[in-house]
Every structure is written in structure tokens, then in C-alpha cells.
Design a protein around this motif. Structure first.
Motif, PDB file in Angstrom:
ATOM      1  N   ALA A 167      26.441  52.982   2.108  1.00  0.00           N
ATOM      2  CA  ALA A 167      25.038  51.741   1.556  1.00  0.00           C
ATOM      3  C   ALA A 167      25.078  51.541  -0.405  1.00  0.00           C
ATOM      4  O   ALA A 167      25.541  51.257  -0.410  1.00  0.00           O
ATOM      5  CB  ALA A 167      24.494  51.700   2.529  1.00  0.00           C
ATOM      6  N   ARG A 211      28.237  35.417   8.801  1.00  0.00           N
ATOM      7  CA  ARG A 211      26.619  35.609   9.066  1.00  0.00           C
ATOM      8  C   ARG A 211      26.503  35.695   7.748  1.00  0.00           C
ATOM      9  O   ARG A 211      27.163  35.923   7.011  1.00  0.00           O
ATOM     10  CB  ARG A 211      27.017  37.230  10.047  1.00  0.00           C
ATOM     11  CG  ARG A 211      27.628  37.170  11.299  1.00  0.00           C
ATOM     12  CD  ARG A 211      27.184  38.004  11.657  1.00  0.00           C
ATOM     13  NE  ARG A 211      26.975  38.375  12.896  1.00  0.00           N
ATOM     14  CZ  ARG A 211      28.428  38.921  13.438  1.00  0.00           C
ATOM     15  NH1 ARG A 211      29.135  38.680  13.168  1.00  0.00           N
ATOM     16  NH2 ARG A 211      28.464  38.749  15.474  1.00  0.00           N
ATOM     17  N   SER A 212      25.439  35.888   7.572  1.00  0.00           N
ATOM     18  CA  SER A 212      23.797  36.067   6.086  1.00  0.00           C
ATOM     19  C   SER A 212      24.561  37.412   5.849  1.00  0.00           C
ATOM     20  O   SER A 212      25.071  38.459   6.898  1.00  0.00           O
ATOM     21  CB  SER A 212      22.905  35.442   6.333  1.00  0.00           C
ATOM     22  OG  SER A 212      23.205  33.795   6.811  1.00  0.00           O
ATOM     23  N   HIS A 213      24.199  37.694   4.470  1.00  0.00           N
ATOM     24  CA  HIS A 213      24.141  38.925   4.186  1.00  0.00           C
ATOM     25  C   HIS A 213      25.206  39.811   3.977  1.00  0.00           C
ATOM     26  O   HIS A 213      25.101  40.726   3.984  1.00  0.00           O
ATOM     27  CB  HIS A 213      22.918  40.137   4.361  1.00  0.00           C
ATOM     28  CG  HIS A 213      22.011  39.070   4.899  1.00  0.00           C
ATOM     29  ND1 HIS A 213      20.981  38.416   3.992  1.00  0.00           N
ATOM     30  CD2 HIS A 213      21.405  38.410   6.233  1.00  0.00           C
ATOM     31  CE1 HIS A 213      19.983  37.855   3.973  1.00  0.00           C
ATOM     32  NE2 HIS A 213      19.849  37.717   6.006  1.00  0.00           N
ATOM     33  N   GLY A 214      26.528  38.860   4.022  1.00  0.00           N
ATOM     34  CA  GLY A 214      27.882  39.602   3.710  1.00  0.00           C
ATOM     35  C   GLY A 214      28.137  40.385   5.141  1.00  0.00           C
ATOM     36  O   GLY A 214      29.100  41.649   5.413  1.00  0.00           O
ATOM     37  N   LYS A 215      27.946  39.969   6.049  1.00  0.00           N
ATOM     38  CA  LYS A 215      28.406  40.938   7.696  1.00  0.00           C
ATOM     39  C   LYS A 215      28.973  39.960   8.222  1.00  0.00           C
ATOM     40  O   LYS A 215      29.601  40.940   9.227  1.00  0.00           O
ATOM     41  CB  LYS A 215      26.921  40.754   8.543  1.00  0.00           C
ATOM     42  CG  LYS A 215      25.337  41.230   8.299  1.00  0.00           C
ATOM     43  CD  LYS A 215      25.357  42.731   7.839  1.00  0.00           C
ATOM     44  CE  LYS A 215      23.986  42.965   7.276  1.00  0.00           C
ATOM     45  NZ  LYS A 215      23.865  44.223   7.119  1.00  0.00           N
ATOM     46  N   GLY A 216      29.929  39.382   7.699  1.00  0.00           N
ATOM     47  CA  GLY A 216      31.251  39.080   8.203  1.00  0.00           C
ATOM     48  C   GLY A 216      31.742  37.790   8.994  1.00  0.00           C
ATOM     49  O   GLY A 216      30.189  37.073   8.643  1.00  0.00           O
ATOM     50  N   THR A 217      32.018  37.703   9.899  1.00  0.00           N
ATOM     51  CA  THR A 217      32.075  36.439  10.461  1.00  0.00           C
ATOM     52  C   THR A 217      32.433  36.668  11.998  1.00  0.00           C
ATOM     53  O   THR A 217      31.251  38.158  12.925  1.00  0.00           O
ATOM     54  CB  THR A 217      33.779  36.015  10.736  1.00  0.00           C
ATOM     55  OG1 THR A 217      34.881  37.029  10.934  1.00  0.00           O
ATOM     56  CG2 THR A 217      34.508  35.584   8.966  1.00  0.00           C
ATOM     57  N   ALA A 254      32.488  35.153   3.397  1.00  0.00           N
ATOM     58  CA  ALA A 254      33.249  36.617   4.027  1.00  0.00           C
ATOM     59  C   ALA A 254      34.889  35.994   3.682  1.00  0.00           C
ATOM     60  O   ALA A 254      35.655  35.455   2.986  1.00  0.00           O
ATOM     61  CB  ALA A 254      33.483  36.768   5.807  1.00  0.00           C
ATOM     62  N   ARG A 288      28.427  39.614  -3.770  1.00  0.00           N
ATOM     63  CA  ARG A 288      27.619  39.916  -2.552  1.00  0.00           C
ATOM     64  C   ARG A 288      26.490  40.924  -4.104  1.00  0.00           C
ATOM     65  O   ARG A 288      25.391  41.739  -3.983  1.00  0.00           O
ATOM     66  CB  ARG A 288      27.530  41.192  -2.039  1.00  0.00           C
ATOM     67  CG  ARG A 288      29.077  40.640  -0.886  1.00  0.00           C
ATOM     68  CD  ARG A 288      29.438  41.073   0.061  1.00  0.00           C
ATOM     69  NE  ARG A 288      30.252  40.776   1.306  1.00  0.00           N
ATOM     70  CZ  ARG A 288      31.207  41.578   1.821  1.00  0.00           C
ATOM     71  NH1 ARG A 288      31.613  42.748   1.829  1.00  0.00           N
ATOM     72  NH2 ARG A 288      31.724  41.126   3.130  1.00  0.00           N
ATOM     73  N   ARG A 343      31.790  52.848   6.539  1.00  0.00           N
ATOM     74  CA  ARG A 343      32.320  53.264   7.595  1.00  0.00           C
ATOM     75  C   ARG A 343      32.565  54.071   8.631  1.00  0.00           C
ATOM     76  O   ARG A 343      32.327  54.493  10.160  1.00  0.00           O
ATOM     77  CB  ARG A 343      33.640  52.212   7.647  1.00  0.00           C
ATOM     78  CG  ARG A 343      33.460  50.623   7.546  1.00  0.00           C
ATOM     79  CD  ARG A 343      34.876  50.129   8.062  1.00  0.00           C
ATOM     80  NE  ARG A 343      35.990  50.506   7.515  1.00  0.00           N
ATOM     81  CZ  ARG A 343      36.516  49.709   6.479  1.00  0.00           C
ATOM     82  NH1 ARG A 343      35.805  49.086   5.643  1.00  0.00           N
ATOM     83  NH2 ARG A 343      37.665  50.320   5.848  1.00  0.00           N
ATOM     84  N   ASP A 346      28.766  54.934   9.211  1.00  0.00           N
ATOM     85  CA  ASP A 346      28.683  54.329  10.612  1.00  0.00           C
ATOM     86  C   ASP A 346      28.987  55.090  11.908  1.00  0.00           C
ATOM     87  O   ASP A 346      28.349  55.117  12.819  1.00  0.00           O
ATOM     88  CB  ASP A 346      28.689  53.216   9.855  1.00  0.00           C
ATOM     89  CG  ASP A 346      28.147  51.993   9.541  1.00  0.00           C
ATOM     90  OD1 ASP A 346      26.261  51.794   9.178  1.00  0.00           O
ATOM     91  OD2 ASP A 346      28.152  51.124   8.676  1.00  0.00           O
TER      92      ASP A 346
END
Length: 382
Positions: A167, A211-217, A254, A288, A343, A346
Motif C-alpha cells: 500500500a 465510499r470515502s477514502h477511495g474505497k470504491g462503490t 471512484a 487520491r 490486492r 490482501d
């Protein structure tokens, strides 16, 4: 292999002592302070000098709902918050404290949460905690289980560090690759696209949010067209860049994928396309960066939360300093590679966590044991 197991209770093998430190009044110091959060606070005084399993006595969520996020293990000199009970081994008790921690933490819902009571403030009494049933294998078996799970935890911790490093690399690449000498207006890079929905009262529509902080949809609960009332909704466009204009200042941006096909959203989620190759992907990454977040913040005047709506006109009129557009495809490809590494890290962490949980369930229930020969193997390995 040992097979004898002892049916007992937590109160029979442990002394239960309420923590003595009010969390908000604790004076920072050299000793760990066990609190309900995952990370320890600190205290200038210690209450215990031993091993203990520390159990929160109040629900993690409240509002009439019983839940517990974690049970702690702590050793040495430490303090304990006054909403936590420390369980310490009675003299001669056949209990390995790390094993007890694994057992109570892994089965906390079944063994502890089930005993919580209350309506608004759900809590647990020490009397009830003392009745928690324990089915203990002999101490050598407890030690083997602790040893094996500790080895898994070491690997899991290493995977966690790998994930954090991936990250960090992605973040650093973004900050170094995107800024440049080219000066462009956002409005020249992003053009609004709008596809209004002619709402059918009997059709089911799936709305998305960002979502906030670049967390997607994410998808919201499907609704019938008639439930939308006078609300105007728009088809989301795969490949477009989309904002949540209420929380854009918090990084709610996003790049829409194929998952948004046949999905809708309100006017608060405008879509944009770019005339430049890879422009949507590049600008998603730009927003971002620190400069991108600062721009979204400056174009979102007002107070906190829902009073900080993105001024799209101001945003599109703003200038940004980036690398030349001809370099954008290469930049996003590098960032995509970094994202793939993140990813993969993760996935490794998730796989190890799942493996740990499965092994714990098998070993703690006695469904499968660890043979005595494990000790010889570990001696040879060491």
C-alpha cells in the motif's frame, strides 16, 4: 497423543478481577493499559504483574445489541481499564493462559456474548463470566496448540507487513508519477455525462453509492420505481469517473466498473468522461493524491459532513499540474500493477486469517489433536 479433557468453568481455574483504571483519566506512563480497542493505551501505574486474559464487560456496539470485538492477552506489568475483567490463573490450575485467550477470543460469541444482558446498555457480570464453560485438554496439548497458532500468527503478521508495504509503494508511486509541469483545467480533462432514467413505477432499480477514502462503490437496497417518488436518478456509466459530491472532500471518488451496468444513482453522483486516453483512470488516481484531495477540499466549502457539497463549477474551472497526457496510459499501468500487488497481499492475509480460524475451530473443539511427535519435530526444527 493425550485425549483426556477437563470439563470446568472459567471461575474454577481463574481469579476474576475488575480493572481499576478509568480509561479517560489514565495518566500516560511506561505500563501498557488494556482497553477495549485493539491497541493498548498506557498508564503510569500497573495493577498486575502476571499473565491475564482480559474480557470487556460491556457490549462493543450498545443500543441493546450484544457484541464483543475482541478478548485480550497481556503479560508482565500492566494496567486494566475499569470496564474490563482480568482473568488470572489460580495456583496449580491446569490452564495455559495463551490457550485460554485463544479459546475465549475465538469462541467469544458463543461463550461470552451469549451471557450479556441488558436493554440499552448491554453488559456482562463477573458472576456470569465465572460460569463460562471450559473443555480443557491436558496442558501439553494446550501448549502445542498455542505453539502452532503462534507460528501461524507470525506468518500472518509478516503478510500484514507485506500488505502495508504494498500500500505504501502504491501511495508513493502515485505521489511521484502524477505531478508534473503540464497545466490543465479540470474541465478540459473531464466532461460531464448524464443519462436520466425514465422511471418505471413497477421496475426494480438498484442504486449505488461511493465510499470515502477511495474505497470504491457499494450497492444500496433495491427499490421499486414508485418508491423513488419524485427523486431523479441517472444511469451509471461503466468506465466513467464518479463523485459523491457530499463527501468528495473526503476522497469519495471512484472509477466505475462493469458492476454498475444497469445501476442508478441520484444527482449527487455525477459521472465524467475524458477525451484523453486513460484520462478517467488517471484523474481517479489524481484525486487520491495529496494535491487532489486538497483541490476537492477547497472546492467543497462549508461546515462538516453534508454541508460540504462539492462545487462542480469551481472544480472544473480549477487548474492542475500533472505529467503530459501522453504519459497517462503508462502511469496508470504502473499504478494498476501496484494495485494488483496490494490486492495479492490482501488475498494472502485473508487466506491466512481463514486458515487460522479453521485450525482454531478444529483444535479447540478437540475435533483433531496434535500428536506427541510434534514436540520432536519442533525440537529438530529449532
Amino acid at each position: 497423543m493425550h485425549s483426556e479433557r477437563l470439563a470446568t468453568t472459567l471461575g474454577a481455574v481463574c481469579d476474576l478481577t475488575r480493572g481499576a483504571t478509568p480509561t479517560m483519566k489514565a495518566r500516560p506512563g511506561p505500563y501498557p493499559l488494556v482497553v477495549t480497542a485493539e491497541n493498548r493505551a498506557s498508564s503510569d501505574e500497573y495493577q498486575f504483574d502476571t499473565e491475564a486474559v482480559c474480557v470487556p464487560m460491556v457490549s462493543s456496539t450498545g443500543h441493546g445489541h450484544a457484541s464483543l470485538k475482541r478478548v485480550h492477552y497481556q503479560a508482565g506489568k500492566f494496567a486494566v481499564a475499569n470496564i474490563i475483567t482480568a482473568c488470572t490463573a489460580k495456583p496449580g490450575a491446569p490452564i495455559n493462559m495463551r490457550y485460554l485467550w485463544l479459546l475465549l477470543d475465538h469462541f467469544r460469541d458463543e461463550l461470552i456474548v451469549a451471557l450479556m444482558q441488558g436493554t440499552a446498555n448491554v453488559s456482562l457480570s463477573q458472576r456470569a463470566l465465572a460460569t463460562v464453560p471450559l473443555d480443557l485438554p491436558p496442558l501439553p496439548d494446550q501448549r502445542r496448540i498455542v505453539d502452532l497458532v503462534s507460528a501461524i500468527d507470525d506468518v500472518l503478521a509478516g503478510a500484514g507487513r507485506q500488505r502495508a508495504a504494498a500500500a505504501h509503494v502504491r501511495e508513493q508511486l502515485r505521489e511521484h508519477l502524477i505531478p508534473g509541469e503540464e497545466i490543465l483545467k479540470v474541465g478540459a480533462v473531464l466532461h460531464g455525462v448524464s443519462r436520466p432514467v425514465a422511471v418505471d413505477p413497477e421496475r426494480t432499480y438498484k442504486e449505488i453509492g461511493i465510499r470515502s477514502h477511495g474505497k470504491g462503490t457499494f450497492e444500496k437496497t433495491p427499490v421499486l420505481g414508485r418508491e423513488l417518488g419524485t427523486k431523479k436518478v441517472f444511469w451509471m456509466l461503466p468506465g466513467a469517473l464518479a463523485f459523491n459530491i457530499v463527501f468528495a472532500w473526503e476522497g469519495a471518488v471512484a472509477l466505475l466498473g462493469e458492476a454498475v451496468v444497469d445501476k442508478v444513482a441520484s444527482h449527487r453522483f455525477p459521472n465524467y468522461k475524458s477525451p484523453f486516453e486513460a484520462g478517467e483512470r488517471f484523474m481517479t488516481e489524481y484525486f487520491r493524491t495529496k494535491a487532489g484531495i486538497e483541490l476537492l477540499t477547497s472546492c467543497s466549502p462549508g461546515g462538516a459532513g453534508r454541508n460540504r457539497t462539492l462545487n462542480r463549477r469551481a472544480l472544473l474551472a480549477s487548474e492542475i499540474h500533472v505529467v503530459e497526457p501522453i504519459e497517462w496510459p503508462a502511469v496508470v499501468e504502473l499504478l494498476d500493477d501496484a494495485a494488483a500487488s496490494e490486492r495479492a497481499a490482501d488475498d494472502l492475509v485473508d487466506s491466512l486469517a481463514s486458515l487460522r480460524s479453521s485450525i482454531l475451530t478444529t483444535l479447540l473443539t478437540g475435533a483433531h489433536g496434535i500428536p506427541d511427535s510434534y514436540d520432536e519435530l519442533m525440537w529438530v526444527a529449532s
